[in-house]
Design a protein around this motif. Structure first.
Motif, PDB file in Angstrom:
ATOM      1  N   LYS A 182       0.832  -1.209   0.000  1.00  0.00           N
ATOM      2  CA  LYS A 182       0.000   0.000   0.000  1.00  0.00           C
ATOM      3  C   LYS A 182       0.867   1.260   0.000  1.00  0.00           C
ATOM      4  O   LYS A 182       0.584   2.229  -0.721  1.00  0.00           O
ATOM      5  CB  LYS A 182      -0.921   0.005   1.222  1.00  0.00           C
ATOM      6  N   ASN A 231     -10.633  -2.249  -8.055  1.00  0.00           N
ATOM      7  CA  ASN A 231     -10.577  -2.067  -6.602  1.00  0.00           C
ATOM      8  C   ASN A 231     -11.783  -1.300  -6.070  1.00  0.00           C
ATOM      9  O   ASN A 231     -12.083  -1.360  -4.878  1.00  0.00           O
ATOM     10  CB  ASN A 231      -9.297  -1.322  -6.210  1.00  0.00           C
ATOM     11  N   ASP A 245      -3.335  -6.812  -1.957  1.00  0.00           N
ATOM     12  CA  ASP A 245      -2.236  -6.614  -1.018  1.00  0.00           C
ATOM     13  C   ASP A 245      -1.747  -7.958  -0.484  1.00  0.00           C
ATOM     14  O   ASP A 245      -2.409  -8.579   0.347  1.00  0.00           O
ATOM     15  CB  ASP A 245      -2.692  -5.733   0.145  1.00  0.00           C
ATOM     16  N   ILE A 258      -6.748  -3.001  -2.535  1.00  0.00           N
ATOM     17  CA  ILE A 258      -6.364  -1.820  -1.749  1.00  0.00           C
ATOM     18  C   ILE A 258      -7.338  -0.684  -2.023  1.00  0.00           C
ATOM     19  O   ILE A 258      -7.552  -0.291  -3.173  1.00  0.00           O
ATOM     20  CB  ILE A 258      -4.931  -1.378  -2.099  1.00  0.00           C
ATOM     21  N   VAL A 260      -8.516   3.286  -0.290  1.00  0.00           N
ATOM     22  CA  VAL A 260      -8.212   4.345   0.681  1.00  0.00           C
ATOM     23  C   VAL A 260      -9.322   5.375   0.631  1.00  0.00           C
ATOM     24  O   VAL A 260     -10.070   5.460  -0.343  1.00  0.00           O
ATOM     25  CB  VAL A 260      -6.860   5.035   0.379  1.00  0.00           C
ATOM     26  N   SER A 263     -10.344   3.656   4.039  1.00  0.00           N
ATOM     27  CA  SER A 263      -9.616   2.419   3.766  1.00  0.00           C
ATOM     28  C   SER A 263     -10.499   1.218   4.071  1.00  0.00           C
ATOM     29  O   SER A 263     -11.480   1.329   4.805  1.00  0.00           O
ATOM     30  CB  SER A 263      -8.363   2.355   4.638  1.00  0.00           C
TER      31      SER A 263
END
Length: 265
Positions: A182, A231, A245, A258, A260, A263
């Motif tokens: 990440k 994602n 990940d 991953i 964000v 998150s």
């Protein structure tokens, strides 16, 4: 009697001349000295700041203690063998001996080549430079004759924090749990090709953080959407390219994609 007076007078004159003859201070009878002209005695260099570089050159100032030399003068730098100095010459760094103080100068910048290696993903590699006395220079200033360098790459910033903590980066609504995969994605997303640097530290609290923090978060989120649309795809994740990940395992044994801001882990 006359001869005796002449001899005594001559001896007295000799003693007087010796006593009154100017002597150079001891300082100026010594050879010039050299020392590292740095503000501190160490440097931590992280390749994370320059994610596109695998080789770089440190430029470390060395200064002369004394008069400028009338001709070019050379000196060597060696590496100390103290316990814990794990960087290897020829693997993690390379010295370019001999180094030169140019004629008429009292300072020079010495280059030391450094390399990013795969083992820096998990380990910091320190080495210590040691100025060597030579026919031209002494190393009078013992405390300034050594310089410690620490090389690193993908190490967790000290102010990252946790998903429920008070630090901004690690908090669940921002970047979340730190992992190497990440973090590398964040470094790539925030990379500035003009200055060849990226953002490696986020020294903010999760309350009262500056607007730049929100901007960083949005840039990373957009980077993931563009490069790894799977994602964030809806209604089903995984539509389009994804980045999972490998440093994290879910309860079902799979690796999460991953995300964000917020998150997902």
């Amino acid at each position: 009697m006359t001869k005796l007076i002449i001899v005594i007078t001559a001896l007295a004159g000799s003693w007087l001349y010796t006593a009154c003859s100017p002597k150079k201070p001891a300082l100026f009878e010594q050879k010039n000295g050299i020392y590292f002209g740095t503000a501190s005695d160490s440097l931590t260099y992280s390749f994370a700041k320059y994610p596109k570089r695998t080789v770089d050159t440190l430029r470390i100032p060395v200064k002369v203690l004394g008069d400028p030399p009338s001709t070019d003068k050379t000196f060597n730098i060696e590496t100390a063998t103290d316990a814990g100095l794990t960087a290897k010459e020829g693997v993690h760094f390379k010295l370019l001996n001999p180094y030169t103080i140019p004629a008429g100068r009292v300072a020079a910048v010495v280059p030391v080549v450094i390399y990013r290696t795969p083992d820096m993903d998990t380990t910091v590699f320190p080495f210590k430079l040691q100025l060597q006395a030579s026919a031209d220079f002494e190393t009078h200033m013992v405390t300034k004759s050594a310089y410690l360098v620490k090389l690193s790459y993908l190490q967790k910033p000290a102010n990252w924090g946790t998903v429920g903590g008070s630090d901004w980066a690690g908090y669940t609504t921002n970047f979340g749990t730190w992992t190497r995969t990440k973090y590398k994605l964040i470094l790539d997303a925030l990379y500035d090709p003009v200055n060849d640097t990226t953002v490696t530290e986020f020294p903010y609290q999760r309350t009262g953080f500056p607007p730049t923090a929100t901007l960083y978060l949005q840039i990373v989120r957009n980077y993931i959407r563009i490069n790894y649309p799977g994602n964030f795809s809806t209604p089903t994740l995984g539509v389009g390219a994804t980045l999972r990940d490998p440093d994290v395992k879910l309860s079902d044994g799979t690796n999460p994609v991953i995300q964000v801001g917020p998150s997902n882990y």
